[in-house]
Design a protein around this motif. Structure first.
Motif, PDB file in Angstrom:
ATOM      1  N   TYR A 153     -13.594 -47.621-102.949  1.00 57.73           N
ATOM      2  CA  TYR A 153     -13.647 -46.029-102.966  1.00 57.73           C
ATOM      3  C   TYR A 153     -15.267 -45.833-103.034  1.00 57.73           C
ATOM      4  O   TYR A 153     -15.852 -44.944-102.483  1.00 57.73           O
ATOM      5  CB  TYR A 153     -12.701 -45.343-103.884  1.00 57.73           C
ATOM      6  CG  TYR A 153     -12.934 -43.885-103.513  1.00 57.73           C
ATOM      7  CD1 TYR A 153     -12.500 -43.460-102.120  1.00 57.73           C
ATOM      8  CD2 TYR A 153     -13.446 -42.783-104.254  1.00 57.73           C
ATOM      9  CE1 TYR A 153     -12.615 -42.152-101.742  1.00 57.73           C
ATOM     10  CE2 TYR A 153     -13.367 -41.490-104.054  1.00 57.73           C
ATOM     11  CZ  TYR A 153     -12.824 -41.158-102.568  1.00 57.73           C
ATOM     12  OH  TYR A 153     -12.877 -39.834-102.186  1.00 57.73           O
ATOM     13  N   ARG A 184     -17.465 -46.072-100.269  1.00 58.41           N
ATOM     14  CA  ARG A 184     -17.038 -45.015 -99.128  1.00 58.41           C
ATOM     15  C   ARG A 184     -17.803 -43.780 -99.744  1.00 58.41           C
ATOM     16  O   ARG A 184     -17.874 -42.887 -98.532  1.00 58.41           O
ATOM     17  CB  ARG A 184     -15.659 -45.032 -98.895  1.00 58.41           C
ATOM     18  CG  ARG A 184     -14.968 -46.140 -97.957  1.00 58.41           C
ATOM     19  CD  ARG A 184     -13.734 -45.753 -97.326  1.00 58.41           C
ATOM     20  NE  ARG A 184     -13.740 -44.359 -96.882  1.00 58.41           N
ATOM     21  CZ  ARG A 184     -13.550 -44.539 -95.446  1.00 58.41           C
ATOM     22  NH1 ARG A 184     -13.711 -45.321 -94.734  1.00 58.41           N
ATOM     23  NH2 ARG A 184     -13.364 -43.284 -95.003  1.00 58.41           N
ATOM     24  N   THR A 185     -17.933 -43.778-100.729  1.00 54.98           N
ATOM     25  CA  THR A 185     -18.580 -42.214-101.227  1.00 54.98           C
ATOM     26  C   THR A 185     -19.942 -42.348-102.144  1.00 54.98           C
ATOM     27  O   THR A 185     -20.362 -43.519-102.478  1.00 54.98           O
ATOM     28  CB  THR A 185     -17.572 -41.652-102.153  1.00 54.98           C
ATOM     29  OG1 THR A 185     -17.321 -42.611-103.438  1.00 54.98           O
ATOM     30  CG2 THR A 185     -16.211 -41.757-101.408  1.00 54.98           C
ATOM     31  N   THR A 196     -16.592 -37.922-107.289  1.00 50.68           N
ATOM     32  CA  THR A 196     -17.821 -37.787-106.026  1.00 50.68           C
ATOM     33  C   THR A 196     -18.663 -36.794-106.188  1.00 50.68           C
ATOM     34  O   THR A 196     -18.928 -35.893-107.245  1.00 50.68           O
ATOM     35  CB  THR A 196     -17.116 -37.402-104.911  1.00 50.68           C
ATOM     36  OG1 THR A 196     -16.633 -36.106-105.063  1.00 50.68           O
ATOM     37  CG2 THR A 196     -15.890 -38.528-104.459  1.00 50.68           C
ATOM     38  N   ASP A 250     -14.563 -38.279 -98.350  1.00 50.50           N
ATOM     39  CA  ASP A 250     -13.837 -39.550 -97.421  1.00 50.50           C
ATOM     40  C   ASP A 250     -12.766 -40.260 -98.057  1.00 50.50           C
ATOM     41  O   ASP A 250     -12.720 -39.901 -99.385  1.00 50.50           O
ATOM     42  CB  ASP A 250     -14.948 -40.505 -97.030  1.00 50.50           C
ATOM     43  CG  ASP A 250     -16.258 -40.340 -96.690  1.00 50.50           C
ATOM     44  OD1 ASP A 250     -16.123 -39.542 -95.756  1.00 50.50           O
ATOM     45  OD2 ASP A 250     -17.501 -40.880 -96.761  1.00 50.50           O
ATOM     46  N   ASN A 281      -9.536 -45.085 -97.015  1.00 53.22           N
ATOM     47  CA  ASN A 281      -8.733 -45.869 -95.981  1.00 53.22           C
ATOM     48  C   ASN A 281      -7.161 -45.752 -96.241  1.00 53.22           C
ATOM     49  O   ASN A 281      -6.378 -46.721 -96.212  1.00 53.22           O
ATOM     50  CB  ASN A 281      -8.980 -47.312 -95.877  1.00 53.22           C
ATOM     51  CG  ASN A 281     -10.548 -47.584 -95.448  1.00 53.22           C
ATOM     52  OD1 ASN A 281     -10.843 -46.918 -94.569  1.00 53.22           O
ATOM     53  ND2 ASN A 281     -11.161 -48.415 -96.264  1.00 53.22           N
ATOM     54  N   TYR A 316     -10.489 -34.278 -90.905  1.00 54.53           N
ATOM     55  CA  TYR A 316     -11.354 -34.864 -89.497  1.00 54.53           C
ATOM     56  C   TYR A 316     -10.847 -36.381 -89.490  1.00 54.53           C
ATOM     57  O   TYR A 316     -10.688 -37.228 -90.493  1.00 54.53           O
ATOM     58  CB  TYR A 316     -12.631 -34.952 -90.012  1.00 54.53           C
ATOM     59  CG  TYR A 316     -13.314 -33.357 -89.976  1.00 54.53           C
ATOM     60  CD1 TYR A 316     -13.571 -32.898 -89.022  1.00 54.53           C
ATOM     61  CD2 TYR A 316     -13.533 -32.981 -91.573  1.00 54.53           C
ATOM     62  CE1 TYR A 316     -13.943 -31.474 -89.086  1.00 54.53           C
ATOM     63  CE2 TYR A 316     -14.001 -31.408 -91.592  1.00 54.53           C
ATOM     64  CZ  TYR A 316     -14.044 -31.060 -90.212  1.00 54.53           C
ATOM     65  OH  TYR A 316     -14.798 -29.422 -90.407  1.00 54.53           O
ATOM     66  N   GLN A 347     -12.255 -40.025 -87.729  1.00 57.39           N
ATOM     67  CA  GLN A 347     -13.202 -41.085 -88.279  1.00 57.39           C
ATOM     68  C   GLN A 347     -14.697 -40.665 -87.793  1.00 57.39           C
ATOM     69  O   GLN A 347     -15.734 -40.500 -88.359  1.00 57.39           O
ATOM     70  CB  GLN A 347     -13.193 -42.302 -87.695  1.00 57.39           C
ATOM     71  CG  GLN A 347     -14.289 -43.510 -87.943  1.00 57.39           C
ATOM     72  CD  GLN A 347     -14.048 -44.860 -87.519  1.00 57.39           C
ATOM     73  OE1 GLN A 347     -13.171 -45.265 -86.754  1.00 57.39           O
ATOM     74  NE2 GLN A 347     -15.037 -45.668 -87.768  1.00 57.39           N
ATOM     75  N   TYR A 393     -15.310 -37.235 -86.916  1.00 57.53           N
ATOM     76  CA  TYR A 393     -15.275 -35.925 -87.330  1.00 57.53           C
ATOM     77  C   TYR A 393     -14.689 -34.868 -86.313  1.00 57.53           C
ATOM     78  O   TYR A 393     -15.109 -33.723 -86.304  1.00 57.53           O
ATOM     79  CB  TYR A 393     -16.898 -35.484 -87.705  1.00 57.53           C
ATOM     80  CG  TYR A 393     -17.323 -35.992 -88.893  1.00 57.53           C
ATOM     81  CD1 TYR A 393     -16.729 -35.544 -90.035  1.00 57.53           C
ATOM     82  CD2 TYR A 393     -18.037 -37.496 -89.068  1.00 57.53           C
ATOM     83  CE1 TYR A 393     -17.164 -36.058 -91.316  1.00 57.53           C
ATOM     84  CE2 TYR A 393     -18.256 -37.984 -90.380  1.00 57.53           C
ATOM     85  CZ  TYR A 393     -17.645 -37.420 -91.484  1.00 57.53           C
ATOM     86  OH  TYR A 393     -18.200 -37.706 -92.816  1.00 57.53           O
ATOM     87  N   TRP A 450     -10.009 -39.401 -91.886  1.00 55.60           N
ATOM     88  CA  TRP A 450     -10.793 -40.233 -92.548  1.00 55.60           C
ATOM     89  C   TRP A 450     -11.557 -39.300 -93.564  1.00 55.60           C
ATOM     90  O   TRP A 450     -12.161 -39.879 -94.432  1.00 55.60           O
ATOM     91  CB  TRP A 450     -11.898 -40.942 -91.526  1.00 55.60           C
ATOM     92  CG  TRP A 450     -11.246 -41.836 -90.846  1.00 55.60           C
ATOM     93  CD1 TRP A 450     -10.071 -42.157 -89.865  1.00 55.60           C
ATOM     94  CD2 TRP A 450     -11.695 -43.306 -90.877  1.00 55.60           C
ATOM     95  NE1 TRP A 450     -10.157 -43.283 -89.431  1.00 55.60           N
ATOM     96  CE2 TRP A 450     -11.032 -44.089 -89.886  1.00 55.60           C
ATOM     97  CE3 TRP A 450     -12.966 -43.859 -91.322  1.00 55.60           C
ATOM     98  CZ2 TRP A 450     -11.360 -45.468 -89.627  1.00 55.60           C
ATOM     99  CZ3 TRP A 450     -13.307 -45.224 -91.168  1.00 55.60           C
ATOM    100  CH2 TRP A 450     -12.238 -45.920 -90.436  1.00 55.60           C
ATOM    101  N   HIS A 451     -11.909 -38.106 -93.200  1.00 62.35           N
ATOM    102  CA  HIS A 451     -12.576 -36.986 -94.142  1.00 62.35           C
ATOM    103  C   HIS A 451     -11.731 -35.883 -94.104  1.00 62.35           C
ATOM    104  O   HIS A 451     -11.085 -35.225 -93.457  1.00 62.35           O
ATOM    105  CB  HIS A 451     -13.963 -36.763 -93.209  1.00 62.35           C
ATOM    106  CG  HIS A 451     -14.604 -37.966 -92.905  1.00 62.35           C
ATOM    107  ND1 HIS A 451     -15.242 -38.887 -93.316  1.00 62.35           N
ATOM    108  CD2 HIS A 451     -14.489 -38.459 -91.441  1.00 62.35           C
ATOM    109  CE1 HIS A 451     -15.703 -39.864 -92.664  1.00 62.35           C
ATOM    110  NE2 HIS A 451     -15.269 -39.774 -91.542  1.00 62.35           N
ATOM    111  N   ASP A 507     -12.575 -31.732 -95.531  1.00 61.62           N
ATOM    112  CA  ASP A 507     -13.540 -30.688 -96.285  1.00 61.62           C
ATOM    113  C   ASP A 507     -12.527 -29.476 -96.786  1.00 61.62           C
ATOM    114  O   ASP A 507     -11.831 -28.969 -95.844  1.00 61.62           O
ATOM    115  CB  ASP A 507     -14.529 -30.119 -95.117  1.00 61.62           C
ATOM    116  CG  ASP A 507     -15.373 -29.250 -95.713  1.00 61.62           C
ATOM    117  OD1 ASP A 507     -15.310 -28.901 -97.084  1.00 61.62           O
ATOM    118  OD2 ASP A 507     -16.406 -28.668 -94.862  1.00 61.62           O
TER     119      ASP A 507
END
Length: 185
Positions: free
Chosen positions: A57, A60-61, A73, A132, A135, A155, A157, A159, A180-181, A183
């Motif tokens: 993790y 990815r962040t 994060t 993010d 996975n 979102y 991969q 966006y 994948w993301h 907000d």
């Protein structure tokens, strides 16, 4: 066959701990987090597995490890890893408080879970700013207890919008594979 699995699991666990030390994480922090796991009754394999999840993790962040199974994060989200076969992440530090996604979604939070019905690893989000996912594939769940009317976006991969919804809402059996993301607002 079973011995082979255990041997592979133990080798992977040791490799995960070694990767933490070699990745530049302070040795004292890695040792302290491992000690928290040992005090909580975890095996060396479980400690290594959790550290491996955290390392993946972190890769990815832009986050910081704050516990054996916890990453915060830059946007203030908190990832907590659960051990395989366990319904929820363990609280492994004597000084750590319960998370806002433990036992449901606390007011003001968006909580996402790797498993259906609020189980598995979890990410708690309170402030705006994208994160993010680690996975996650297959079915998990989410609960949105933010201010009514707040719009959350999931979102793909690259966006594209995979899904959007308005608080207060939840989905106890949600397919994370295309997401994948996130907000939260």
């Amino acid at each position: 066959m079973r011995f082979g699995f255990r041997k592979t699991f133990a080798v992977a666990a040791l490799a995960a701990v070694a990767a933490t030390v070699l990745s530049g994480a302070p040795a004292s922090a890695a040792t302290r987090f491992a000690a928290d796991g040992t005090r909580a009754g975890l095996t060396a394999g479980q400690v290594g597995w959790l550290q491996g999840e955290v390392n993946r993790y972190l890769a990815r962040t832009s986050g910081q490890q704050t516990g054996l199974n916890v990453v915060k994060t830059a946007t203030g989200a908190e990832f907590r890893a659960a051990l395989p076969g366990e319904a929820h992440p363990r609280n492994l530090s004597a000084t750590a408080a319960s998370g806002p996604c433990d036992g449901g979604t606390a007011p003001g939070y968006l909580c996402v879970y790797s498993g259906p019905h609020g189980t598995g690893s979890q990410i708690a989000m309170y402030t705006c700013g994208g994160i993010d996912l680690p996975n996650w594939n297959g079915y998990g769940s989410w609960g949105d207890n933010q201010t009514p009317g707040t719009v959350t976006y999931f979102y793909t991969q690259y966006y594209g919008i995979a899904d959007k919804f308005t608080a207060k809402s939840n989905n106890q059996n949600y397919n994370w594979t295309p997401v994948w993301h996130i907000d939260p607002c």
